[in-house]
Design an enzyme around this catalytic site. Sequence first.
Site, mmCIF file in Angstrom:
data_model
loop_
_atom_site.group_PDB
_atom_site.id
_atom_site.type_symbol
_atom_site.label_atom_id
_atom_site.label_comp_id
_atom_site.label_asym_id
_atom_site.label_seq_id
_atom_site.Cartn_x
_atom_site.Cartn_y
_atom_site.Cartn_z
ATOM 1 C CD GLU A 120 -1.500 -2.328 1.939
ATOM 2 O OE1 GLU A 120 -0.284 -2.624 1.899
ATOM 3 O OE2 GLU A 120 -2.339 -3.047 2.477
ATOM 4 N N GLY A 176 22.328 -6.613 -23.219
ATOM 5 C CA GLY A 176 21.381 -7.737 -23.240
ATOM 6 C C GLY A 176 19.944 -7.335 -23.473
ATOM 7 N NE ARG A 236 11.840 1.337 -9.172
ATOM 8 C CZ ARG A 236 12.791 1.001 -10.039
ATOM 9 N NH1 ARG A 236 13.477 -0.103 -9.879
ATOM 10 N NH2 ARG A 236 13.051 1.760 -11.082
ATOM 11 C CG HIS A 295 21.460 4.169 -14.388
ATOM 12 N ND1 HIS A 295 22.750 3.845 -14.733
ATOM 13 C CD2 HIS A 295 20.951 3.090 -13.752
ATOM 14 C CE1 HIS A 295 23.001 2.620 -14.300
ATOM 15 N NE2 HIS A 295 21.943 2.144 -13.710
HETATM 16 N N1 GLN Z 1 21.590 -8.693 -19.297
HETATM 17 C C1 GLN Z 1 20.894 -7.873 -18.352
HETATM 18 C C2 GLN Z 1 20.211 -6.734 -19.093
HETATM 19 O O1 GLN Z 1 20.715 -6.322 -20.090
HETATM 20 C C3 GLN Z 1 21.838 -7.297 -17.348
HETATM 21 C C4 GLN Z 1 21.126 -6.463 -16.334
HETATM 22 C C5 GLN Z 1 21.985 -6.044 -15.176
HETATM 23 O O2 GLN Z 1 23.178 -6.087 -15.242
HETATM 24 N N2 GLN Z 1 21.395 -5.633 -14.103
HETATM 25 O O3 GLN Z 1 19.174 -6.254 -18.662
#
Ligand code: GLN
Length: 763
Positions: free
Chosen positions: A17, A441, A524, A703
């Site tokens: 919540e 990735g 989070r 980020h």
């Molecule tokens: N292979 C993952 C990605 O590309 C690696 C994520 C991570 O390092 N936290 O999302």
Amino acid sequence: MATTHNLGFPRIGAKRELKFGQESYWKGQSSRDELTALGAQLRQRHWENQAGLDQVQVGDFSFYDQVLDMSFTLGNIPERVRGFHGDTLDNYFRVARGRTARGTEDHSACCGGVAAGEMTKWFDTNYHYIVPEFSASTEFKLDPSRLLEQLAEAKAQGVKAKPVIVGPVTYLALGKAKDDSDKLSLLPRLLPVYAELLATLAAQGVEWVQIDEPILVTELSAEWQQAYVTAYDALASSKVKLLLATYFGQLLDNLSLACKLPVQGLHLDAINARAEVATVIAQLPQDRVLSLGVINGRNIWKTDLNSVLDWLEPVAKQLGERLWIAPSCSLLHVPVDLDSEQKLDAEVRSWLAFALQKLGELKVLATALNQGRDAVKAELAANGAAIAARRASPRVNNPAVKAALAKISPALGQRKSAYPARADKQAALLKLPAYPTTTIGSFPQTGEIRHARSQFKSGALDAAGYKTAMQAEIERSVREQEALGLDVLVHGEAERNDMVEYFGEQLDGYAFSQFGWVQSYGSRCVKPPILFGDISRPKAMTVEWIKYAQSLTSKPMKGMLTGPVTILNWSFVRDDQPRSVSCYQLALAIREEVLDLEKAGVRVIQIDEAALREGLPLRKSQWQEYLDWAVTSFRITANGVDDETQIHTHMCYSEFNDIIASIADMDADVITIETSRSDMELLDAFDNFNYPNEIGPGVYDIHSPNIPTEAHIVQLMKKAAERIPAQRLWVNPDCGLKTRQWEEVIPALKNMVAAAQTLRETA
Ligand code: GLN
Ligand code: ZN
């Protein structure tokens, strides 16, 4: 009579919540009144949940983080958030997240965003706190309003309240001097504010205050040890009784110090520091309370109550009224209520205890101690049966896994040839240009992907339909990468919701909760999978997706796996064997996946170890032991492949200075790391250590929504080339692109590929 109490309760609510309340307030969708009412409601409910304990803590609730709360209580508010529009809570959120709620921030000119406070891990947990900021001119000024308000609420509810605060030495130790001044020089300014706070609480009729000093379980220099003496001498005359709380580990060389501080009680984590209980009893003055944390506040397993009583009963006899019992640490680190779980496998469920169940266990222990075991005969018998069933369950014990583990030898972690020979063979096979480009990735997890996944989970979409939808996403990623001209492609991880959960779901020995959320930071939360048994891999987990992706392109496609150490560190793991053993089991299972990928013709395989560094023990003296088994696990996973197969690993940080030798020892052909935010400063580790293999220092800060320019990337890579020979450098982002939008990713990667081209031409 043993007294029962608790150190902290999860604040997020059984159904998260708080998260939903915070987020809607920040978006401007709900009012300040609604947010404060939610806080009061959660506190009230949580005190009700804890009814029956002899003391209940006040002040463990927080709208973001308890360390940030303490900064505000002490009036330590960064200069940069002052003078804005709004009140204390607005400034609080500005420090927490760079901005307050939308409605308040609409006062345009005066209320632009500010830099959020730095966030870092709370000891060796997955909780993150906002780092207090100091400078030589920091002044403190008491603001007890939050605690007083909550104390009044508790009183109105008839709760026997014990306020919880972060202790002065831990508060200083956890903070950061922004001007490199000596934090300890602030202690004389800080202590009067603590004294005033304690006096204020005493005036409210408070008897006990829990003062958290967890840095006592870490290595302290003589100077910091002395700070303890100074601090607690200064607070000794306060009118409240102080319970000095330590947790997460043993006191070791701080034990005598902790025992002789002039406080009225000491809390010891009797899960991690059971071995120290006898010494503490011997050293603690006879008039002090000893609180023992006898229920594990960090895991989700039922306590073996009968065996705890076996050792605790004599202690209780010895201590009498002086004994308090509690969980080992705040229950912040466990989910709220097992009873919320509707789908959890019944057998596994019978072995578990979340926060509420743990408090139930505490009460059973107290009754057994105070009235004799007979008074809780049925509870103890049921608990004993559950513990025995878990121990004997074939779901936990897999003889084939144990046999495979017994056969592990160093040869298993050894590549066939050393890096230079492998590199030549890989170059001949892969034919990559200088400064090869790749990504980490994941590609953006779009609304369509999430929609398809939730449809699939609810049954609205069948397996074939889900597969088609994911393949379409993979194809889109491959086409985009080809158009961009990247050299080593990825499939994009569309089918993965989470890099650990995805593998856990397919491994035997894992279970999943529906509501097992734990706060990570702010709003989070994470829901760690539960590793309950011997780990095995019934069938290949990623091969079909990667094969499909490879079939779409003639460029090399990277197989993408999460490594054993990261899977371990981001799970709730079993407490009936050492972590290293669970890690080796994971290593063997992921190794099978690596070999299957290789067999399927995948020649580049990345094994992410995003969480390797965060598993480091609190004390440096224990680092090597951890690094040894962590690195061995990685090597077992990765190194069974042929020389031609290129192994990559990825880590989302690069504070490598102190562990660089272990990283090199993993012997991955290529490692990609985060560096762009620090302007390659983090590559300092490579000044004194000649890293032998290939490296991709991240050049795109994923980020941030900002698009890095080609010139900036070239400049970063040139800096990197000062430390690492250019022929061993890769060009890639800092981390996966999962949280970004395609509209940001495409121009950023375009600039990255162009930068690599420029580097090739000018090198
Ligand atoms: N292979 C993952 C990605 O590309 C690696 C994520 C991570 O390092 N936290 O999302
Ligand atoms: Zn990463």
